[in-house]
Design a protein around this motif. Structure first.
Motif, PDB file in Angstrom:
ATOM      1  N   LEU A 198       1.772  33.747  13.722  1.00 55.81           N
ATOM      2  CA  LEU A 198       0.707  32.876  14.226  1.00 55.81           C
ATOM      3  C   LEU A 198       0.959  32.503  15.695  1.00 55.81           C
ATOM      4  N   LEU A 199       2.209  32.200  16.025  1.00 55.08           N
ATOM      5  CA  LEU A 199       2.539  31.859  17.408  1.00 55.08           C
ATOM      6  C   LEU A 199       2.348  33.066  18.326  1.00 55.08           C
ATOM      7  N   ASN A 200       2.814  34.225  17.887  1.00 56.94           N
ATOM      8  CA  ASN A 200       2.628  35.438  18.691  1.00 56.94           C
ATOM      9  C   ASN A 200       1.158  35.778  18.855  1.00 56.94           C
ATOM     10  N   SER A 201       0.389  35.610  17.814  1.00 59.44           N
ATOM     11  CA  SER A 201      -1.044  35.891  17.886  1.00 59.44           C
ATOM     12  C   SER A 201      -1.732  34.956  18.876  1.00 59.44           C
ATOM     13  N   ALA A 202      -1.361  33.676  18.834  1.00 60.33           N
ATOM     14  CA  ALA A 202      -1.939  32.705  19.767  1.00 60.33           C
ATOM     15  C   ALA A 202      -1.568  33.067  21.208  1.00 60.33           C
ATOM     16  N   LEU A 203      -0.309  33.415  21.432  1.00 62.96           N
ATOM     17  CA  LEU A 203       0.112  33.816  22.783  1.00 62.96           C
ATOM     18  C   LEU A 203      -0.610  35.078  23.238  1.00 62.96           C
ATOM     19  N   ASP A 204      -0.759  36.039  22.328  1.00 62.54           N
ATOM     20  CA  ASP A 204      -1.466  37.277  22.680  1.00 62.54           C
ATOM     21  C   ASP A 204      -2.922  37.004  23.037  1.00 62.54           C
ATOM     22  N   SER A 205      -3.475  35.951  22.486  1.00 57.26           N
ATOM     23  CA  SER A 205      -4.858  35.584  22.784  1.00 57.26           C
ATOM     24  C   SER A 205      -4.977  34.829  24.106  1.00 57.26           C
ATOM     25  N   ILE A 206      -3.988  34.020  24.410  1.00 52.84           N
ATOM     26  CA  ILE A 206      -4.049  33.116  25.557  1.00 52.84           C
ATOM     27  C   ILE A 206      -3.491  33.722  26.848  1.00 52.84           C
ATOM     28  N   MET A 207      -2.408  34.465  26.746  1.00 51.68           N
ATOM     29  CA  MET A 207      -1.672  34.874  27.947  1.00 51.68           C
ATOM     30  C   MET A 207      -2.339  35.925  28.836  1.00 51.68           C
TER      31      MET A 207
ATOM     32  N   ASN B  21      10.158  34.163  -4.105  1.00 53.34           N
ATOM     33  CA  ASN B  21       9.805  32.844  -3.586  1.00 53.34           C
ATOM     34  C   ASN B  21       8.316  32.862  -3.222  1.00 53.34           C
ATOM     35  N   THR B  22       7.525  32.069  -3.919  1.00 52.62           N
ATOM     36  CA  THR B  22       6.078  32.050  -3.677  1.00 52.62           C
ATOM     37  C   THR B  22       5.694  31.122  -2.526  1.00 52.62           C
ATOM     38  N   ASP B  23       6.665  30.391  -1.983  1.00 50.61           N
ATOM     39  CA  ASP B  23       6.376  29.494  -0.871  1.00 50.61           C
ATOM     40  C   ASP B  23       6.339  30.213   0.465  1.00 50.61           C
ATOM     41  N   ILE B  24       6.778  31.452   0.504  1.00 52.08           N
ATOM     42  CA  ILE B  24       6.788  32.214   1.752  1.00 52.08           C
ATOM     43  C   ILE B  24       5.370  32.721   2.007  1.00 52.08           C
ATOM     44  N   PRO B  25       4.809  32.383   3.191  1.00 55.01           N
ATOM     45  CA  PRO B  25       3.428  32.811   3.478  1.00 55.01           C
ATOM     46  C   PRO B  25       3.346  34.318   3.703  1.00 55.01           C
ATOM     47  N   ASP B  26       2.138  34.832   3.583  1.00 55.49           N
ATOM     48  CA  ASP B  26       1.909  36.232   3.929  1.00 55.49           C
ATOM     49  C   ASP B  26       2.369  36.454   5.365  1.00 55.49           C
ATOM     50  N   PHE B  27       2.696  37.688   5.678  1.00 57.77           N
ATOM     51  CA  PHE B  27       3.203  38.037   7.004  1.00 57.77           C
ATOM     52  C   PHE B  27       2.301  37.518   8.120  1.00 57.77           C
TER      53      PHE B  27
END
Length: 162
Positions: free
Chosen positions: A16-25, A3-9
């Motif tokens: 992306l959500l975890n990365s944003a939280l790791d940046s903000i929290m 499936n080519t619609d699945i984004p890279d990890f």
């Protein structure tokens, strides 16, 4: 077939959500630690500061904390004299959680710092980007559109009521 619609990890929504939280929290965690609070205790107090009194069931729903976890969190906040359990005078089965004088005093100490942190994070994006992000995250969370308060309509409300 792949499936080519699945984004890279690293581009997947959870990452992306975890990365944003790791940046903000971290800055929030540092603030909470200065006041001897956990993130979960903060969430409880934050709701109580805006609602004044809440049942444990509503508090669990609003903070996204399970009822069993909430019991321990409330016990610890009660031990710190920041909240109290108050039985309803009209229905003895119902118990409200309220902030104490010390809990309300903590609000006056911590909220100005929370406001500064929010403003700094908020300044990283435009008003339009912020509003789209808030609406999108609320939609993904299944929140009704009526519950969504964006910066743009908050500003409009303030200007209209002034």
């Amino acid at each position: 077939m792949e499936n080519t619609d699945i984004p890279d990890f690293n581009q997947s929504l959870p990452m992306l959500l975890n990365s944003a939280l790791d940046s903000i929290m971290p800055v929030y965690r540092d603030l909470f630690a200065k006041h001897n609070l956990t993130e979960q205790q903060w969430r409880v107090l934050r709701v109580l500061w805006s609602e004044q009194r809440v049942t444990a069931a509503d508090l669990s729903r609003n903070t996204l904390l399970s009822a069993p976890s909430l019991v321990g969190i409330l016990d610890r906040l009660e031990g710190k004299h920041l909240v109290a359990r108050v039985r309803s005078t009209t229905d003895r089965r119902e118990v409200y959680i309220v902030t104490t004088a010390e809990g309300r005093e903590l609000r006056s100490k911590i909220m100005p710092n929370v406001g500064r942190i929010h403003d700094e994070i908020r300044s990283r994006v435009s008003t339009q980007e912020w509003d789209v992000m808030v609406k999108t995250l609320a939609k993904l969370s299944g929140k009704p559109a009526a519950m969504i308060r964006t910066e743009q309509n908050a500003t409009t409300t303030i200007k209209t009521s002034a």
